[in-house]
Design a protein around this motif. Structure first.
Motif, PDB file in Angstrom:
ATOM      1  N   ALA A 258       0.809  -1.281   0.169  1.00 27.97           N
ATOM      2  CA  ALA A 258       0.007   0.175   0.089  1.00 27.97           C
ATOM      3  C   ALA A 258       0.775   1.115  -0.215  1.00 27.97           C
ATOM      4  O   ALA A 258       0.755   2.117  -0.727  1.00 27.97           O
ATOM      5  CB  ALA A 258      -0.909   0.061   1.332  1.00 27.97           C
ATOM      6  N   ALA A 259       1.853   1.133   0.892  1.00 28.59           N
ATOM      7  CA  ALA A 259       2.819   2.416   0.860  1.00 28.59           C
ATOM      8  C   ALA A 259       3.425   2.683  -0.647  1.00 28.59           C
ATOM      9  O   ALA A 259       3.430   3.676  -1.153  1.00 28.59           O
ATOM     10  CB  ALA A 259       3.890   1.984   1.789  1.00 28.59           C
ATOM     11  N   ALA A 260       4.000   1.615  -1.243  1.00 31.60           N
ATOM     12  CA  ALA A 260       4.549   1.735  -2.572  1.00 31.60           C
ATOM     13  C   ALA A 260       3.652   1.948  -3.522  1.00 31.60           C
ATOM     14  O   ALA A 260       4.051   3.018  -4.346  1.00 31.60           O
ATOM     15  CB  ALA A 260       5.267   0.210  -3.003  1.00 31.60           C
ATOM     16  N   ILE A 261       2.562   1.572  -3.811  1.00 30.66           N
ATOM     17  CA  ILE A 261       1.557   1.839  -4.468  1.00 30.66           C
ATOM     18  C   ILE A 261       1.072   3.385  -4.249  1.00 30.66           C
ATOM     19  O   ILE A 261       0.593   4.047  -5.286  1.00 30.66           O
ATOM     20  CB  ILE A 261       0.260   1.022  -4.643  1.00 30.66           C
ATOM     21  CG1 ILE A 261       0.793  -0.378  -5.170  1.00 30.66           C
ATOM     22  CG2 ILE A 261      -0.772   1.720  -5.326  1.00 30.66           C
ATOM     23  CD1 ILE A 261      -0.129  -1.348  -5.216  1.00 30.66           C
ATOM     24  N   GLY A 262       1.019   3.781  -3.012  1.00 29.45           N
ATOM     25  CA  GLY A 262       0.597   5.173  -2.686  1.00 29.45           C
ATOM     26  C   GLY A 262       1.506   6.259  -2.824  1.00 29.45           C
ATOM     27  O   GLY A 262       1.258   7.391  -2.852  1.00 29.45           O
ATOM     28  N   ALA A 263       2.738   5.802  -3.023  1.00 32.17           N
ATOM     29  CA  ALA A 263       3.871   6.819  -3.011  1.00 32.17           C
ATOM     30  C   ALA A 263       3.724   7.723  -4.338  1.00 32.17           C
ATOM     31  O   ALA A 263       3.392   7.036  -5.628  1.00 32.17           O
ATOM     32  CB  ALA A 263       4.977   6.137  -2.881  1.00 32.17           C
ATOM     33  N   PRO A 264       4.171   8.983  -4.432  1.00 34.75           N
ATOM     34  CA  PRO A 264       4.150   9.714  -5.815  1.00 34.75           C
ATOM     35  C   PRO A 264       5.027   9.170  -6.556  1.00 34.75           C
ATOM     36  O   PRO A 264       6.324   9.223  -6.386  1.00 34.75           O
ATOM     37  CB  PRO A 264       4.372  11.021  -5.160  1.00 34.75           C
ATOM     38  CG  PRO A 264       5.055  11.022  -3.771  1.00 34.75           C
ATOM     39  CD  PRO A 264       4.739   9.824  -3.463  1.00 34.75           C
ATOM     40  N   VAL A 265       4.560   8.511  -7.638  1.00 35.14           N
ATOM     41  CA  VAL A 265       5.532   7.993  -8.706  1.00 35.14           C
ATOM     42  C   VAL A 265       5.057   8.158 -10.158  1.00 35.14           C
ATOM     43  O   VAL A 265       3.866   8.544 -10.308  1.00 35.14           O
ATOM     44  CB  VAL A 265       5.738   6.372  -8.585  1.00 35.14           C
ATOM     45  CG1 VAL A 265       6.260   6.319  -7.357  1.00 35.14           C
ATOM     46  CG2 VAL A 265       4.623   5.955  -8.821  1.00 35.14           C
ATOM     47  N   SER A 266       5.646   8.031 -11.105  1.00 37.69           N
ATOM     48  CA  SER A 266       5.124   8.050 -12.501  1.00 37.69           C
ATOM     49  C   SER A 266       4.313   7.155 -12.776  1.00 37.69           C
ATOM     50  O   SER A 266       4.017   5.905 -12.146  1.00 37.69           O
ATOM     51  CB  SER A 266       6.251   8.246 -13.589  1.00 37.69           C
ATOM     52  OG  SER A 266       6.794   6.742 -13.542  1.00 37.69           O
ATOM     53  N   TYR A 267       3.417   7.412 -13.768  1.00 41.22           N
ATOM     54  CA  TYR A 267       2.341   6.340 -14.212  1.00 41.22           C
ATOM     55  C   TYR A 267       2.880   5.100 -14.496  1.00 41.22           C
ATOM     56  O   TYR A 267       2.435   3.899 -14.082  1.00 41.22           O
ATOM     57  CB  TYR A 267       1.448   7.126 -15.179  1.00 41.22           C
ATOM     58  CG  TYR A 267       0.193   6.148 -15.909  1.00 41.22           C
ATOM     59  CD1 TYR A 267      -0.935   6.092 -15.160  1.00 41.22           C
ATOM     60  CD2 TYR A 267       0.424   5.501 -17.048  1.00 41.22           C
ATOM     61  CE1 TYR A 267      -2.041   5.079 -15.580  1.00 41.22           C
ATOM     62  CE2 TYR A 267      -0.558   4.703 -17.626  1.00 41.22           C
ATOM     63  CZ  TYR A 267      -1.573   4.560 -16.723  1.00 41.22           C
ATOM     64  OH  TYR A 267      -2.642   3.717 -17.314  1.00 41.22           O
ATOM     65  N   THR A 268       4.011   5.074 -15.359  1.00 42.99           N
ATOM     66  CA  THR A 268       4.650   3.917 -15.468  1.00 42.99           C
ATOM     67  C   THR A 268       5.001   3.135 -14.486  1.00 42.99           C
ATOM     68  O   THR A 268       5.049   1.837 -14.410  1.00 42.99           O
ATOM     69  CB  THR A 268       5.722   4.118 -16.765  1.00 42.99           C
ATOM     70  OG1 THR A 268       4.941   4.734 -17.903  1.00 42.99           O
ATOM     71  CG2 THR A 268       6.184   2.866 -17.293  1.00 42.99           C
ATOM     72  N   SER A 269       5.659   3.828 -13.751  1.00 41.63           N
ATOM     73  CA  SER A 269       6.239   3.271 -12.512  1.00 41.63           C
ATOM     74  C   SER A 269       5.175   2.672 -11.478  1.00 41.63           C
ATOM     75  O   SER A 269       5.173   1.652 -11.126  1.00 41.63           O
ATOM     76  CB  SER A 269       7.058   4.087 -11.782  1.00 41.63           C
ATOM     77  OG  SER A 269       8.057   4.493 -12.256  1.00 41.63           O
ATOM     78  N   LEU A 270       4.163   3.264 -11.308  1.00 41.60           N
ATOM     79  CA  LEU A 270       2.952   2.763 -10.674  1.00 41.60           C
ATOM     80  C   LEU A 270       2.589   1.416 -11.171  1.00 41.60           C
ATOM     81  O   LEU A 270       2.173   0.351 -10.515  1.00 41.60           O
ATOM     82  CB  LEU A 270       1.705   3.869 -10.779  1.00 41.60           C
ATOM     83  CG  LEU A 270       0.619   3.429  -9.946  1.00 41.60           C
ATOM     84  CD1 LEU A 270       0.661   3.155  -8.436  1.00 41.60           C
ATOM     85  CD2 LEU A 270      -0.506   4.426 -10.116  1.00 41.60           C
ATOM     86  N   LEU A 271       2.344   1.380 -12.556  1.00 38.40           N
ATOM     87  CA  LEU A 271       1.972   0.198 -13.128  1.00 38.40           C
ATOM     88  C   LEU A 271       2.791  -0.896 -12.797  1.00 38.40           C
ATOM     89  O   LEU A 271       2.429  -2.112 -12.572  1.00 38.40           O
ATOM     90  CB  LEU A 271       1.728   0.253 -14.499  1.00 38.40           C
ATOM     91  CG  LEU A 271       0.451   1.239 -15.060  1.00 38.40           C
ATOM     92  CD1 LEU A 271       0.236   1.595 -16.609  1.00 38.40           C
ATOM     93  CD2 LEU A 271      -0.868   0.815 -14.419  1.00 38.40           C
TER      94      LEU A 271
END
Length: 166
Positions: free
Chosen positions: A51-64
């Protein structure tokens, strides 16, 4: 007299054996409880980390990529992919893959909704599991060829946002 003494000591020995066995049972039950607690704690930490990793501010590609990696890690899969629906063309578009022969490269792979396991899951919104892809003709060979990984079994679940399969 010896027979009388044996009769008296036998129950005492049996009581001692029973007491030792009960102590061992109690120790094993505590160990099981501790093991369950440890597993529950590991699961909670994995969920919190995801949850922390997915909720962190990152680029769209990195999030996917993180979503794909987290999903694969949770179910201990050797490979995973994420497809999103392109509503304009009624197709699934491969957005990220993990475990493929050319992991990290972007592929323009499109699958019609309803085609293959992923297309069926996207169309119906119902998860699907295939235990042996060799005996099932619903897998999408074009995706397998594009990512360089042919699965032996498949677990496919829909990804939803605001009650809509995406």
């Amino acid at each position: 007299m010896d027979a009388a003494r044996a009769d008296v000591t036998a129950p005492a020995d049996a009581a001692d054996v029973i007491a030792r066995q009960q102590a061992e049972i109690d120790r094993l039950q505590r160990r099981i409880t501790e093991d369950h607690f440890a597993q529950d704690l590991r699961d909670a930490l994995a969920t919190a980390s995801a949850a922390a990793a997915i909720g962190a501010p990152v680029s769209y590609t990195s999030l996917l990529s993180m979503i794909v990696a987290t999903a694969a890690d949770i179910i201990d899969a050797s490979a995973a992919l994420l497809c999103l629906i392109d509503h304009a063309s009624d197709e699934l578009v491969l957005m990220g893959a993990l475990g493929s022969s050319d992991e990290g490269e972007t592929h323009e792979v499109r699958v019609p909704l309803g085609s293959g396991v992923a297309g069926l899951v996207a169309l119906t919104g119902h998860p699907m599991a295939i235990s042996d892809t060799a005996d099932d003709d619903r897998d999408a060979n074009d995706i397998a060829a594009a990512v360089g990984f042919t699965p032996k079994n498949i677990l496919c679940v829909p990804l939803s946002f605001q009650d809509e399969v995406i």
